[in-house]
Design an enzyme around this catalytic site. Sequence first.
Site, PDB file in Angstrom:
ATOM      1  N   ASP A   1     -41.985  -4.400  21.621  1.00 48.22           N
ATOM      2  CA  ASP A   1     -41.559  -3.284  20.925  1.00 48.22           C
ATOM      3  C   ASP A   1     -40.356  -2.887  20.622  1.00 48.22           C
ATOM      4  O   ASP A   1     -39.503  -3.512  21.136  1.00 48.22           O
ATOM      5  CB  ASP A   1     -42.261  -1.987  21.578  1.00 48.22           C
ATOM      6  CG  ASP A   1     -42.205  -0.690  20.426  1.00 48.22           C
ATOM      7  OD1 ASP A   1     -42.534  -1.016  19.533  1.00 48.22           O
ATOM      8  OD2 ASP A   1     -41.891   0.349  21.056  1.00 48.22           O
ATOM      9  N   SER A   2     -40.115  -2.380  19.573  1.00 43.83           N
ATOM     10  CA  SER A   2     -38.644  -2.185  19.065  1.00 43.83           C
ATOM     11  C   SER A   2     -38.000  -1.060  20.339  1.00 43.83           C
ATOM     12  O   SER A   2     -36.909  -1.047  20.059  1.00 43.83           O
ATOM     13  CB  SER A   2     -38.777  -1.323  17.472  1.00 43.83           C
ATOM     14  OG  SER A   2     -39.501  -0.291  17.575  1.00 43.83           O
TER      15      SER A   2
ATOM     16  N   CYS B   1     -46.044  -3.039  18.676  1.00 41.11           N
ATOM     17  CA  CYS B   1     -45.147  -2.340  17.747  1.00 41.11           C
ATOM     18  C   CYS B   1     -45.788  -2.335  16.326  1.00 41.11           C
ATOM     19  O   CYS B   1     -46.164  -3.350  15.756  1.00 41.11           O
ATOM     20  CB  CYS B   1     -43.941  -2.978  17.546  1.00 41.11           C
ATOM     21  SG  CYS B   1     -42.711  -2.032  16.346  1.00 41.11           S
TER      22      CYS B   1
ATOM     23  N   GLU C   1     -38.780  10.393  20.445  1.00 42.10           N
ATOM     24  CA  GLU C   1     -37.493   9.934  21.488  1.00 42.10           C
ATOM     25  C   GLU C   1     -36.558  11.165  21.923  1.00 42.10           C
ATOM     26  O   GLU C   1     -36.178  10.939  23.209  1.00 42.10           O
ATOM     27  CB  GLU C   1     -36.723   9.046  20.512  1.00 42.10           C
ATOM     28  CG  GLU C   1     -37.234   7.884  20.065  1.00 42.10           C
ATOM     29  CD  GLU C   1     -36.802   6.869  20.706  1.00 42.10           C
ATOM     30  OE1 GLU C   1     -35.802   6.841  21.080  1.00 42.10           O
ATOM     31  OE2 GLU C   1     -37.754   5.916  20.807  1.00 42.10           O
TER      32      GLU C   1
ATOM     33  N   CYS D   1     -48.500   4.153  14.868  1.00 42.36           N
ATOM     34  CA  CYS D   1     -47.134   3.841  15.469  1.00 42.36           C
ATOM     35  C   CYS D   1     -47.250   3.880  16.866  1.00 42.36           C
ATOM     36  O   CYS D   1     -47.968   5.127  17.464  1.00 42.36           O
ATOM     37  CB  CYS D   1     -46.331   4.642  14.831  1.00 42.36           C
ATOM     38  SG  CYS D   1     -44.575   5.028  15.743  1.00 42.36           S
TER      39      CYS D   1
ATOM     40  N   HIS E   1     -45.222   5.164  19.145  1.00 39.42           N
ATOM     41  CA  HIS E   1     -44.858   6.550  19.466  1.00 39.42           C
ATOM     42  C   HIS E   1     -45.850   7.589  19.347  1.00 39.42           C
ATOM     43  O   HIS E   1     -45.905   8.468  20.367  1.00 39.42           O
ATOM     44  CB  HIS E   1     -43.414   6.874  18.751  1.00 39.42           C
ATOM     45  CG  HIS E   1     -42.066   6.240  18.953  1.00 39.42           C
ATOM     46  ND1 HIS E   1     -42.051   4.953  19.074  1.00 39.42           N
ATOM     47  CD2 HIS E   1     -41.239   6.878  19.749  1.00 39.42           C
ATOM     48  CE1 HIS E   1     -40.707   4.533  19.489  1.00 39.42           C
ATOM     49  NE2 HIS E   1     -40.360   5.826  19.908  1.00 39.42           N
TER      50      HIS E   1
HETATM   51  N1  DGL Z   1     -42.482   1.001  17.422  1.00 38.25           N
HETATM   52  C1  DGL Z   1     -42.551   1.564  15.994  1.00 38.25           C
HETATM   53  C2  DGL Z   1     -43.995   1.344  15.556  1.00 38.25           C
HETATM   54  O1  DGL Z   1     -44.897   1.331  16.326  1.00 38.25           O
HETATM   55  C3  DGL Z   1     -42.075   2.866  15.796  1.00 38.25           C
HETATM   56  C4  DGL Z   1     -40.529   2.988  16.121  1.00 38.25           C
HETATM   57  C5  DGL Z   1     -39.566   2.304  15.294  1.00 38.25           C
HETATM   58  O2  DGL Z   1     -39.553   2.696  13.919  1.00 38.25           O
HETATM   59  O3  DGL Z   1     -39.033   1.119  15.600  1.00 38.25           O
HETATM   60  O4  DGL Z   1     -44.034   1.318  14.302  1.00 38.25           O
END
Ligand code: DGL
Length: 264
Positions: free
Chosen positions: A7-8, A71, A148, A186, A188
């Site tokens: 993931d990011s 992600c 976050e 997403c 998050h």
């Molecule tokens: N992990 C990203 C997603 O699921 C969200 C966070 C980001 O923008 O990097 O889209």
Amino acid sequence: MKIGVFDSGVGGLTVLHALLRQAPQADYIYLGDTARLPYGSKSQATIARYAVSSAHFLVEEQGAEFLVIACNTASALALDAIKGAVSVPVLGVVETGANAARAASASGDVLVIATDATVQSHAYSAACRERGLRTYEKACPLLVPLVEEGWITHPVTQEVLRIYLSELKQEAGAMQMSPDTLVLGCTHYPLLRDQIAHIVPDLKVIDSACVTAEQVASTIHDKKATGNGTRRFFATDSIEKFRAMGTRFLGEAIDGVTLVDLGG
Ligand code: DGL
């Protein structure tokens, strides 16, 4: 079997949480590209470059035999690039999320909330259309920073959610849609799931973590793969911050995070 989960940032730990429940015996290597987060506001070329270097790290340096792109932004904009760059099976969360929406929706009209980049890619619309669903997508860029910040139950987050979700329903209504399902597009957003469900009790709320984990568990089962139940964590920025925030996303303490430099 060694499973790489990417993931990011820490959001993908919601997917790892589901994986640990469904397939605890596998060995997991998690990479959060926290130095380059957020992906959701970046261009497709940049997202693909970051995601491919992250996938290379997991497969070539850490020996992952299966990759889960936990992600939505990377799954929506870089899945083909990742598949072309590594020699192991790759599973993204957009396809699994669309499968879950198909199973959940009776009206055939589905709402999706996601990052800017994911919405602009229309990857969810395309995946849902293939499954006979109509989709309306809305970017909710304030939600990632609020999560976050740990403002899960904060009144500001409640108000932001209320505004986004009422706009979403109005916009879909103006398009003569009768949605009955909302996809959290997403990684998050599952942390806000209870608050979201409270605001829109008429919608079935889907997060792709569980369906993704089910698919991985069935692959592991089919391959009769086993493992030692090990977990390793890597982050590209502050390991202290990853550990503190990640614990909230994973729902259990995270030990032994290693810092890795994947460049810019
Ligand atoms: N992990 C990203 C997603 O699921 C969200 C966070 C980001 O923008 O990097 O889209």
